[in-house]
Design a protein around this motif. Structure first.
Motif, short mmCIF file in Angstrom:
data_model
loop_
_atom_site.label_atom_id
_atom_site.label_comp_id
_atom_site.label_asym_id
_atom_site.label_seq_id
_atom_site.Cartn_x
_atom_site.Cartn_y
_atom_site.Cartn_z
N LYS A 193 0.82 -1.21 0.00
CA LYS A 193 0.00 0.00 0.00
C LYS A 193 0.86 1.25 0.00
O LYS A 193 1.86 1.34 0.70
CB LYS A 193 -0.92 0.00 1.23
N PHE A 194 0.42 2.23 -0.78
CA PHE A 194 1.05 3.56 -0.79
C PHE A 194 -0.06 4.59 -0.73
O PHE A 194 -0.95 4.62 -1.59
CB PHE A 194 1.88 3.76 -2.06
N LYS A 195 -0.03 5.43 0.30
CA LYS A 195 -1.06 6.46 0.46
C LYS A 195 -0.43 7.83 0.58
O LYS A 195 0.54 8.01 1.32
CB LYS A 195 -1.93 6.18 1.70
N ARG A 218 -4.85 -3.35 -7.34
CA ARG A 218 -6.01 -4.12 -6.91
C ARG A 218 -7.05 -3.21 -6.25
O ARG A 218 -8.26 -3.45 -6.36
CB ARG A 218 -5.61 -5.24 -5.95
N ASP A 219 -6.56 -2.22 -5.54
CA ASP A 219 -7.43 -1.26 -4.85
C ASP A 219 -6.90 0.13 -5.16
O ASP A 219 -5.78 0.47 -4.78
CB ASP A 219 -7.42 -1.54 -3.35
N LEU A 220 -7.69 0.95 -5.83
CA LEU A 220 -7.23 2.25 -6.30
C LEU A 220 -8.18 3.34 -5.82
O LEU A 220 -9.39 3.26 -6.02
CB LEU A 220 -7.14 2.24 -7.82
N GLN A 254 -6.00 -6.24 -12.96
CA GLN A 254 -6.19 -6.89 -11.66
C GLN A 254 -7.03 -6.06 -10.69
O GLN A 254 -7.24 -6.47 -9.55
CB GLN A 254 -4.82 -7.18 -11.02
N LEU A 255 -7.52 -4.92 -11.14
CA LEU A 255 -8.22 -4.00 -10.25
C LEU A 255 -9.56 -4.56 -9.78
O LEU A 255 -10.40 -4.97 -10.59
CB LEU A 255 -8.44 -2.66 -10.96
N PRO A 303 -11.47 -5.52 -16.13
CA PRO A 303 -12.36 -6.68 -16.28
C PRO A 303 -12.72 -7.38 -14.98
O PRO A 303 -13.70 -8.14 -14.93
CB PRO A 303 -11.57 -7.61 -17.20
N LEU A 304 -11.95 -7.15 -13.91
CA LEU A 304 -12.22 -7.81 -12.63
C LEU A 304 -12.83 -6.87 -11.59
O LEU A 304 -13.02 -7.25 -10.43
CB LEU A 304 -10.93 -8.41 -12.06
N LEU A 305 -13.14 -5.65 -12.00
CA LEU A 305 -13.65 -4.64 -11.07
C LEU A 305 -14.96 -5.08 -10.43
O LEU A 305 -15.92 -5.44 -11.13
CB LEU A 305 -13.85 -3.31 -11.80
N GLU A 306 -15.01 -5.04 -9.10
CA GLU A 306 -16.21 -5.45 -8.36
C GLU A 306 -16.92 -4.27 -7.70
O GLU A 306 -18.15 -4.26 -7.60
CB GLU A 306 -15.84 -6.48 -7.29
N THR A 307 -16.14 -3.30 -7.22
CA THR A 307 -16.72 -2.16 -6.50
C THR A 307 -16.27 -0.85 -7.13
O THR A 307 -15.08 -0.63 -7.32
CB THR A 307 -16.29 -2.19 -5.01
N LEU A 308 -17.24 0.00 -7.46
CA LEU A 308 -16.96 1.31 -8.03
C LEU A 308 -17.63 2.37 -7.18
O LEU A 308 -18.83 2.31 -6.91
CB LEU A 308 -17.49 1.40 -9.46
#
Length: 361
Positions: A93-95, A148-150, A167-168, A191-196
């Motif tokens: 993680k980088f924030k 994976r999480d953006l 992989q997002l 293509p793998l996005l589950e939550t927007l």
């Protein structure tokens, strides 16, 4: 005597921790919320001096522990110094949370590239502009197979080619101008996005979620800058959501328009309505007919869901509707939105603190 016993206990606990293998210590330090606190452990002993340089999470915020903003140049130099000493080749993680000043574009761009080079999986970039100038994301940002999480806030989305985030899984975009073509580009490239989650974004009139992989949609406000306000034509003052495959829908935060229309949401199982009206419509709250009519249409469009949750403002509008004779669908399982704060709520509060400093300066 008691003081001596406490000191002895502290030394014993310290020795126990120091006796752990480096990999465990790295794991512990990686879980410390802010990187600057992990760095301070380097003063404990000679052995601890470089352990923090191997942590796999980096978190930089321009707010000090008291919520005060750190001076820009000092904050910038501290991150530069940290990254020159850092030795971990793979980041989880980088924030980064700060106010964007264009004179520091090069440094911020280098930090993001550094995180990308370290194959970061969770990237959280919140750059609130001091003026109307937003941070322009580099083209390489839009082609990445590790994300994976953006989470991106206050940046300029302007890809010149097809987006590729293979992989997002989760994407949150805040305070960014988006049009329908750009949204489609994002969905096609993920293509793998589950939550927007779209948080106070603007620039589009129809939110068309054509992807079958997206199951959770959060529409968290619609923020319109003064220079981009809708024209006075009320017929165009409407946002449409077409999302035939989503299972969960949240409509929350502030709306700067009167009409939100749901088209195809036939797969929905759970819906959450906790929005409020603001912006140029805030003074028109005495005339509540438009608000009530919109809520009624939303409810009727959601009558097939298994669970429907309301926030305070929507509950008040619903009470007015029922007083006028509206019959609530008997098949709906209604719940009141929980007052507890989620992680997203805490992140939004942190952003609001930064926004406050931007306005003051």
């Amino acid at each position: 005597m008691e003081m001596i016993e406490k000191e002895a206990q502290f030394q014993e606990e310290k020795d126990i921790i120091s006796g752990l293998p480096d990999c465990i210590l790295v794991e512990i330090l990686s879980r410390i919320p802010y990187t600057k606190y992990a760095i301070r452990t380097g003063t404990l002993s000679k052995r601890w001096k470089h352990i923090w340089t191997c942590v796999y999470n980096l978190n930089f915020s321009c707010l000090d522990p008291h919520g005060n903003k750190i001076e820009n140049s000092k904050f910038i130099s501290s991150i530069d110094k940290t990254l020159t000493q850092f030795r971990c080749l793979k980041l989880n993680k980088f924030k980064l949370l700060t106010v964007y000043d264009a004179q520091f574009y090069s440094q911020i761009n280098n930090w993001i590239h550094y995180a990308i080079d370290c194959k970061v999986e969770q990237l959280d970039i919140a750059l609130l502009p001091q003026s109307n100038v937003q941070f322009p994301l580099h083209e390489l940002f839009f082609i990445n197979s590790c994300f994976r999480d953006l989470r991106v806030s206050g940046c300029e989305f302007n890809p010149t080619a097809a987006i590729s985030w293979k992989q997002l899984r989760s994407l949150c975009i805040s305070k960014v101008k988006l049009d329908e073509d750009l949204i489609e580009n994002i969905l096609c490239g993920s293509p793998l996005l589950e939550t927007l989650k779209l948080d106070d974004c603007y620039g589009y009139r129809r939110l068309n979620i054509s992807s079958k992989s997206v199951k959770n949609l959060v529409f968290a406000g619609y923020w319109v800058p003064l220079c981009d306000h809708f024209e006075d034509d009320d017929d165009d003052d409407v946002i449409e959501i077409n999302a035939p495959y989503i299972l969960s829908l949240k409509i929350k935060s502030g709306l700067s328009f009167w009409k939100l229309r749901l088209l195809d949401v036939s797969s929905l199982v759970k819906a959450h309505l906790s929005y409020r009206f603001g912006g140029r419509y805030e003074r028109a709250r005495e005339e509540a007919e438009e608000e009530e009519e919109m809520l009624k249409k939303l409810i009727l469009k959601l009558c097939h869901v298994k669970e429907l949750q309301f926030g305070d403002d929507c509950l008040k509008a619903l009470s007015r509707l029922e007083a006028k004779g509206f019959i609530f669908p008997s098949n709906l399982n209604v719940d009141v939105a929980s007052p507890l704060y989620s992680i997203d709520d805490i992140l939004e509060l942190e952003l609001k603190l930064i926004t406050r400093f931007v306005r003051i300066s």
